[in-house]
Design a protein around this motif. Structure first.
Motif, PDB file in Angstrom:
ATOM      1  N   ALA A  90      -7.732  11.205 -14.789  1.00 48.47           N
ATOM      2  CA  ALA A  90      -6.708  12.221 -15.034  1.00 48.47           C
ATOM      3  C   ALA A  90      -5.524  12.050 -14.094  1.00 48.47           C
ATOM      4  O   ALA A  90      -4.371  12.271 -14.483  1.00 48.47           O
ATOM      5  N   ALA A  93      -3.344   9.186 -15.085  1.00 48.12           N
ATOM      6  CA  ALA A  93      -2.603   9.491 -16.307  1.00 48.12           C
ATOM      7  C   ALA A  93      -1.352  10.326 -16.055  1.00 48.12           C
ATOM      8  O   ALA A  93      -0.530  10.490 -16.950  1.00 48.12           O
ATOM      9  N   ASN A 112      -5.552  15.310 -20.392  1.00 43.51           N
ATOM     10  CA  ASN A 112      -6.020  13.951 -20.104  1.00 43.51           C
ATOM     11  C   ASN A 112      -7.502  13.925 -19.745  1.00 43.51           C
ATOM     12  O   ASN A 112      -7.949  13.078 -18.973  1.00 43.51           O
ATOM     13  N   SER A 113      -8.250  14.865 -20.301  1.00 40.73           N
ATOM     14  CA  SER A 113      -9.672  14.945 -19.990  1.00 40.73           C
ATOM     15  C   SER A 113     -10.486  14.015 -20.876  1.00 40.73           C
ATOM     16  O   SER A 113      -9.996  13.489 -21.875  1.00 40.73           O
ATOM     17  N   LEU A 114     -11.741  13.832 -20.505  1.00 39.64           N
ATOM     18  CA  LEU A 114     -12.669  13.002 -21.256  1.00 39.64           C
ATOM     19  C   LEU A 114     -13.809  13.857 -21.790  1.00 39.64           C
ATOM     20  O   LEU A 114     -14.180  14.866 -21.174  1.00 39.64           O
ATOM     21  N   GLU A 130     -11.490  10.041 -25.017  1.00 42.79           N
ATOM     22  CA  GLU A 130     -10.425  10.951 -24.616  1.00 42.79           C
ATOM     23  C   GLU A 130     -10.421  12.192 -25.500  1.00 42.79           C
ATOM     24  O   GLU A 130     -10.733  12.132 -26.688  1.00 42.79           O
ATOM     25  N   THR A 142      -4.104   8.892 -21.262  1.00 47.55           N
ATOM     26  CA  THR A 142      -5.523   8.740 -20.940  1.00 47.55           C
ATOM     27  C   THR A 142      -6.002   7.323 -21.244  1.00 47.55           C
ATOM     28  O   THR A 142      -6.757   6.732 -20.468  1.00 47.55           O
TER      29      THR A 142
END
Length: 300
Positions: A90, A93, A112-114, A130, A142
């Motif tokens: 993150a 990014a 921008n999290s997974l 992503e 991401t």
């Protein structure tokens, strides 16, 4: 429109098609409104064009945190390792133009999290993807960050020059979070593999992780800013690279241009004109310095 919007359109289209399947063809009035809505949805989906697949990565762990050959993984280690990795991604990014304080909340972290989409074979690991927030028709931050962290980890096993070049355009806080991830592996006597978009890195022994961590330590990485007088030979905007010759020298230095720096192609209009240029200079160990152009020069 972003990927989440398109997913909603596709889902609604499937729902409308199911409803139409359950209405006889002779019930024209009942079908009319749904058929009109189906045409609307299809038009919006077509306008979105080709959609890039979401960025994916596979990360696996081995060593003491693993129970049995691949029976399971200790919860405490898994949560800390994934959180550390996700924070590093993150942070990488975050656009160059955004201020990133040492302790401030990571800007755009939610976007921008997974997400975990499954477990991975090979000791014990996870399939990551992503979150569906990226804009359509372009590679998301991401996706770029996943590639960058793979490059950074790979470069910790390359030469000092290559490592300096790879980390030169990464924010110091992002590098600190990469170190935190490696420290967690060393502390728990764990190793890992990471693969994303045709790139991969694998640590087979804890000693390899320790060596990579040692090379990433702040004491081994020197960063600073320097104003250098000379002239540009060329800038390649699409590759984000430049060649610059210091005054009084002949051999050019080559470096990177950050994505946030706009109108860099204008530098080519002033090739061989003497100017003061400002660079971020990164040096690892006894290697050569790597240069990142900080701002557009001002010609007289």
């Amino acid at each position: 429109m972003n990927r989440a919007d398109l997913d909603r359109l596709v889902s609604e289209r499937a729902q409308v098609m199911r409803m139409l399947d359950n209405i006889p063809l002779d019930r024209v009035i009942d079908r009319g409104g749904l058929e009109y809505r189906l045409d609307e949805l299809q038009e919006q989906i077509d306008q979105a064009g080709e959609v890039p697949a979401p960025a994916k990565a596979v990360i696996t762990f081995n060593g003491k945190p693993i129970v049995g050959d691949s029976h399971g993984i200790y919860f405490d280690f898994a949560t800390k390792a994934l959180e550390s990795f996700a924070n590093a991604v993150a942070t990488l990014a975050v656009p160059d133009s955004v201020e990133l304080g040492e302790r401030a909340r990571i800007p755009g972290k939610q976007q921008n999290s997974l997400v975990i989409t499954g477990t991975a074979l090979g000791s014990f690991g996870f399939e990551l993807e992503e979150a569906p927030n990226g804009d359509l028709g372009m590679e998301s931050p991401t996706a770029q960050a996943l590639e960058q962290i793979t490059d950074i980890l790979s470069s910790t096993r390359a030469s000092d020059d290559e490592l300096a070049s790879t980390i030169s355009d990464a924010h110091p806080r992002a590098l600190k979070l990469v170190r935190t991830f490696l420290e967690l592996l060393v502390k728990n006597e764990a190793v890992m593999t990471l693969s994303t978009k045709g790139k991969a890195i694998a640590f087979s022994h804890v000693a390899e992780v320790e060596r990579s961590l040692e090379r990433m330590q702040a004491a081994n990485v020197q960063e600073g800013e320097e104003v250098i007088r000379g002239h540009f030979l060329a800038v390649l905007p699409h590759l984000r690279t430049f060649e610059f010759v210091k005054e009084g020298e002949q051999e050019p230095i080559r470096g990177k241009v950050p994505k946030s720096l706009a109108d860099v192609d204008t530098i080519n209009d002033h090739r061989r004109e003497i100017v003061n240029a400002k660079f971020k200079v990164t040096k690892v160990g006894a290697g050569k310095p790597s240069y990142l152009l900080i701002e557009l020069p001002v010609w007289g």
